[in-house]
Design a protein around this motif. Structure first.
Motif, PDB file in Angstrom:
ATOM      1  N   LEU A 185      22.849 -42.008   4.995  1.00 52.88           N
ATOM      2  CA  LEU A 185      22.768 -42.896   6.630  1.00 52.88           C
ATOM      3  C   LEU A 185      24.678 -41.191   6.949  1.00 52.88           C
ATOM      4  N   ARG A 186      25.277 -41.631   6.196  1.00 47.88           N
ATOM      5  CA  ARG A 186      26.680 -40.942   6.499  1.00 47.88           C
ATOM      6  C   ARG A 186      27.156 -39.760   6.046  1.00 47.88           C
ATOM      7  N   GLY A 187      25.811 -39.055   5.826  1.00 48.51           N
ATOM      8  CA  GLY A 187      25.769 -37.768   5.637  1.00 48.51           C
ATOM      9  C   GLY A 187      27.061 -37.465   4.442  1.00 48.51           C
ATOM     10  N   PRO A 244      13.194 -35.312   4.294  1.00 46.28           N
ATOM     11  CA  PRO A 244      13.345 -33.666   4.240  1.00 46.28           C
ATOM     12  C   PRO A 244      14.239 -33.003   5.859  1.00 46.28           C
ATOM     13  N   GLN A 245      14.663 -33.807   6.581  1.00 51.83           N
ATOM     14  CA  GLN A 245      15.081 -34.194   8.049  1.00 51.83           C
ATOM     15  C   GLN A 245      16.304 -33.588   7.777  1.00 51.83           C
ATOM     16  N   VAL A 246      16.935 -34.080   6.883  1.00 53.95           N
ATOM     17  CA  VAL A 246      18.480 -34.220   6.117  1.00 53.95           C
ATOM     18  C   VAL A 246      18.528 -32.916   5.808  1.00 53.95           C
ATOM     19  N   GLY A 247      18.280 -32.189   5.210  1.00 55.90           N
ATOM     20  CA  GLY A 247      18.668 -30.446   5.329  1.00 55.90           C
ATOM     21  C   GLY A 247      18.156 -30.455   3.773  1.00 55.90           C
ATOM     22  N   ARG A 248      16.919 -29.056   3.406  1.00 52.75           N
ATOM     23  CA  ARG A 248      16.676 -29.315   1.987  1.00 52.75           C
ATOM     24  C   ARG A 248      17.457 -29.082   1.291  1.00 52.75           C
ATOM     25  N   SER A 249      18.250 -29.024   1.421  1.00 46.18           N
ATOM     26  CA  SER A 249      19.444 -28.538   0.317  1.00 46.18           C
ATOM     27  C   SER A 249      20.301 -30.052   0.088  1.00 46.18           C
ATOM     28  N   TYR A 250      21.242 -30.259   0.973  1.00 41.24           N
ATOM     29  CA  TYR A 250      20.998 -32.010   1.292  1.00 41.24           C
ATOM     30  C   TYR A 250      19.962 -32.744   0.102  1.00 41.24           C
ATOM     31  N   ALA A 251      19.071 -32.439   0.940  1.00 36.68           N
ATOM     32  CA  ALA A 251      17.974 -33.842   0.301  1.00 36.68           C
ATOM     33  C   ALA A 251      17.870 -33.623  -0.948  1.00 36.68           C
ATOM     34  N   ARG A 252      17.738 -31.979  -2.193  1.00 35.62           N
ATOM     35  CA  ARG A 252      17.259 -31.611  -2.990  1.00 35.62           C
ATOM     36  C   ARG A 252      18.900 -32.402  -3.624  1.00 35.62           C
TER      37      ARG A 252
END
Length: 214
Positions: free
Chosen positions: A108-110, A143-151
């Motif tokens: 949640l905080r990235g 996936p909304q958090v960004g594909r790279s970050y989610a991966r």
């Protein structure tokens, strides 16, 4: 997964008081101890105590014929780093298996997945040094958090489980998170029915981990 200082203090005091009230011989008679180290999902945010995940998990284990004491070591708002900081306090001696259910607030905080992985790695290592079995419960990054970050975030849990040879429960909120009937209005925390679903799905994994400690 919100946190306030007063709530954090009261929850920690409650955890400590509950543990102190249970002598070792009483715990041994009731069965092996499972501690869930987590955040607000574990703590039962927005739910009556009887509907919180640890209570539901104990019920599901009993339905399977597995007698166990399930300790609630969840603190709302905790990141993986905060869980690491209180690990020795929260996971008391006598614990047979610890369910590590942290990372949701990191997401949640990235926070950098490398930091989350490092914190969880240290938690697992310290639990293994104490000869405590580990069930690592992941949390799925949308996936909304960004594909790279989610991966990168999702890879944390599978890679740590493989590296340390611990039991993996891939996604704590699987089957619940995208079902409004099983979630509270904030879309983050399970409601009472959702907690029951999580417990029902998690129980066989915990039972297997307990069996492996026998």
């Amino acid at each position: 997964m919100p946190r306030t200082p007063s709530l954090q203090l009261s929850r920690r005091a409650l955890i400590a008081g509950t543990l102190a009230a249970l002598p070792a011989h009483a715990l041994a008679a009731a069965g092996p101890v499972v501690t869930i180290l987590g955040d607000s999902i574990t703590a039962g945010y927005g739910l009556p105590a009887r509907s919180a995940l640890p209570v539901r998990l104990a019920e599901e284990l009993r339905r399977m014929g597995v007698q166990a004491v399930v300790r609630n070591a969840g603190v709302s708002g905790d990141t993986s780093g905060a869980g690491l900081a209180r690990l020795d306090f929260s996971v008391q001696p006598g614990t047979a298996v610890c369910v590590v259910a942290l990372g949701g607030n990191d997401l949640l905080r990235g926070l950098d997945p490398k930091l989350t992985r490092a914190n969880l790695d240290r938690i697992i290592r310290r639990l293994k040094q104490r000869r405590i079995g580990v069930v690592l419960a992941g949390i799925g990054a949308p996936p909304q958090v960004g594909r790279s970050y989610a991966r990168d975030f999702n890879a944390i849990f599978t890679s740590l489980a493989r590296e340390h040879g611990v039991v993996l429960y891939p996604d704590l909120l699987a089957g619940v998170v995208r079902n409004p009937a099983l979630m509270q209005g904030d879309g983050i925390h399970p409601n009472a029915r959702g907690a029951q679903v999580i417990a029902r799905r998690l129980a066989p994994v915990v039972a297997k981990a307990l069996k492996g400690r026998g």
